[in-house]
Design a protein around this motif. Structure first.
Motif, mmCIF file in Angstrom:
data_model
loop_
_atom_site.group_PDB
_atom_site.id
_atom_site.type_symbol
_atom_site.label_atom_id
_atom_site.label_comp_id
_atom_site.label_asym_id
_atom_site.label_seq_id
_atom_site.Cartn_x
_atom_site.Cartn_y
_atom_site.Cartn_z
ATOM 1 N N ARG A 172 0.536 -0.967 -0.015
ATOM 2 C CA ARG A 172 0.089 -0.278 0.200
ATOM 3 C C ARG A 172 1.056 1.220 0.108
ATOM 4 N NH1 ARG A 172 -4.060 1.493 -2.506
ATOM 5 N NH2 ARG A 172 -4.763 -0.406 -1.799
ATOM 6 N N GLU A 173 1.752 1.170 0.683
ATOM 7 C CA GLU A 173 2.563 2.192 1.058
ATOM 8 C C GLU A 173 3.664 2.456 -0.795
ATOM 9 O OE1 GLU A 173 4.165 3.233 5.499
ATOM 10 O OE2 GLU A 173 5.031 0.518 4.313
ATOM 11 N N TRP A 174 3.737 1.680 -1.582
ATOM 12 C CA TRP A 174 4.410 1.537 -1.877
ATOM 13 C C TRP A 174 3.237 1.972 -3.558
ATOM 14 C CZ3 TRP A 174 9.046 2.197 -2.512
ATOM 15 C CH2 TRP A 174 10.063 1.927 -2.032
ATOM 16 N N ILE A 175 2.547 1.704 -3.588
ATOM 17 C CA ILE A 175 1.687 2.468 -4.806
ATOM 18 C C ILE A 175 1.136 4.025 -4.226
ATOM 19 C CG2 ILE A 175 -0.752 2.201 -5.128
ATOM 20 C CD1 ILE A 175 -1.475 -1.231 -4.500
ATOM 21 N N GLU A 176 0.943 3.895 -2.739
ATOM 22 C CA GLU A 176 0.735 5.702 -2.842
ATOM 23 C C GLU A 176 2.481 6.721 -2.441
ATOM 24 O OE1 GLU A 176 -0.124 5.502 1.417
ATOM 25 O OE2 GLU A 176 -2.048 4.657 0.895
ATOM 26 N N SER A 177 3.193 6.240 -2.738
ATOM 27 C CA SER A 177 4.818 6.936 -3.630
ATOM 28 C C SER A 177 5.216 6.444 -4.674
ATOM 29 C CB SER A 177 5.323 6.553 -2.621
ATOM 30 O OG SER A 177 5.665 5.287 -2.976
ATOM 31 N N THR A 178 3.527 6.865 -5.781
ATOM 32 C CA THR A 178 4.381 6.149 -7.221
ATOM 33 C C THR A 178 5.057 7.335 -7.541
ATOM 34 O OG1 THR A 178 2.672 7.840 -7.585
ATOM 35 C CG2 THR A 178 2.172 5.831 -8.169
ATOM 36 N N GLY A 216 -0.480 -3.130 -9.931
ATOM 37 C CA GLY A 216 0.414 -4.179 -11.098
ATOM 38 C C GLY A 216 1.336 -4.907 -11.083
ATOM 39 N N ALA A 217 2.287 -4.653 -10.775
ATOM 40 C CA ALA A 217 3.724 -4.839 -10.084
ATOM 41 C C ALA A 217 3.993 -5.716 -9.193
ATOM 42 C CB ALA A 217 4.497 -3.695 -10.968
ATOM 43 N N LEU A 218 2.664 -5.499 -8.525
ATOM 44 C CA LEU A 218 2.704 -6.034 -7.149
ATOM 45 C C LEU A 218 1.471 -6.690 -6.612
ATOM 46 C CD1 LEU A 218 4.349 -3.164 -4.859
ATOM 47 C CD2 LEU A 218 5.643 -4.622 -5.603
ATOM 48 N N PHE A 219 0.502 -6.943 -7.929
ATOM 49 C CA PHE A 219 -0.821 -7.195 -7.446
ATOM 50 C C PHE A 219 -0.896 -8.351 -6.430
ATOM 51 C CE2 PHE A 219 0.599 -10.148 -11.166
ATOM 52 C CZ PHE A 219 0.405 -11.095 -10.533
ATOM 53 N N HIS A 220 0.513 -9.326 -7.265
ATOM 54 C CA HIS A 220 0.313 -10.713 -5.866
ATOM 55 C C HIS A 220 0.580 -10.783 -4.155
ATOM 56 C CE1 HIS A 220 4.330 -10.304 -6.297
ATOM 57 N NE2 HIS A 220 4.548 -10.976 -5.165
ATOM 58 N N LEU A 221 0.862 -9.526 -3.456
ATOM 59 C CA LEU A 221 1.134 -8.966 -2.710
ATOM 60 C C LEU A 221 -0.392 -8.629 -2.059
ATOM 61 C CD1 LEU A 221 4.718 -6.825 -2.953
ATOM 62 C CD2 LEU A 221 4.417 -9.775 -2.114
ATOM 63 N N GLN A 222 0.138 -9.236 -0.736
ATOM 64 C CA GLN A 222 -0.874 -8.922 0.863
ATOM 65 C C GLN A 222 -1.149 -7.372 0.792
ATOM 66 O OE1 GLN A 222 -3.429 -10.447 1.596
ATOM 67 N NE2 GLN A 222 -2.724 -12.065 -0.365
ATOM 68 N N ASP A 223 -1.766 -5.695 1.016
ATOM 69 C CA ASP A 223 -1.476 -4.842 1.392
ATOM 70 C C ASP A 223 -0.815 -4.354 2.451
ATOM 71 O OD1 ASP A 223 -2.955 -3.578 -0.555
ATOM 72 O OD2 ASP A 223 -5.044 -2.754 0.548
ATOM 73 N N HIS A 224 -0.789 -5.316 3.611
ATOM 74 C CA HIS A 224 0.712 -5.183 4.615
ATOM 75 C C HIS A 224 2.056 -5.778 4.578
ATOM 76 C CE1 HIS A 224 -1.318 -9.259 5.076
ATOM 77 N NE2 HIS A 224 -0.622 -8.958 5.857
ATOM 78 N N GLU A 225 2.036 -6.704 3.488
ATOM 79 C CA GLU A 225 3.149 -6.769 3.052
ATOM 80 C C GLU A 225 4.129 -6.378 3.087
ATOM 81 O OE1 GLU A 225 4.618 -11.361 0.622
ATOM 82 O OE2 GLU A 225 2.784 -10.584 0.435
ATOM 83 N N GLN A 226 5.627 -7.065 3.986
ATOM 84 C CA GLN A 226 6.762 -5.445 3.395
ATOM 85 C C GLN A 226 7.622 -6.297 1.723
ATOM 86 O OE1 GLN A 226 7.793 -2.940 5.388
ATOM 87 N NE2 GLN A 226 5.574 -3.245 5.931
ATOM 88 N N VAL A 227 7.991 -5.153 1.402
ATOM 89 C CA VAL A 227 8.715 -5.601 0.194
ATOM 90 C C VAL A 227 10.205 -4.302 -0.255
ATOM 91 C CG1 VAL A 227 6.922 -4.157 -1.293
ATOM 92 C CG2 VAL A 227 8.977 -5.974 -2.624
#
Length: 64
Positions: free
Chosen positions: A18-24, A36-47
């Motif tokens: 979620r944080e990555w999506i918000e920091s486009t 789209g690139a992170l579609f397989h991850l849960q919103d809370h999952e750290q990457v």
């Protein structure tokens, strides 16, 4: 004994999906590209930042 994957300490920032999506702007990407690139991850999952950039490049078709 199975080897556990350790997080890559040199990979920079670790944020949730979620944080990555918000920091486009930081990634110089559109929100739909990051999502789209992170579609397989849960919103809370750290990457890591490096992982996000690698997946984003692959999503955009730059890396096979």
């Amino acid at each position: 004994m199975a080897r556990k994957e350790m997080p890559d300490e040199s990979s920079g920032l670790n944020r949730s999906r979620r944080e990555w999506i918000e920091s486009t702007v930081y990634l110089r990407a559109e929100g739909f590209e990051v999502a789209g690139a992170l579609f397989h991850l849960q919103d809370h999952e750290q990457v890591s930042e490096n992982e996000v950039k690698k997946r984003l490049a692959k999503y955009r078709g730059g890396e096979k």
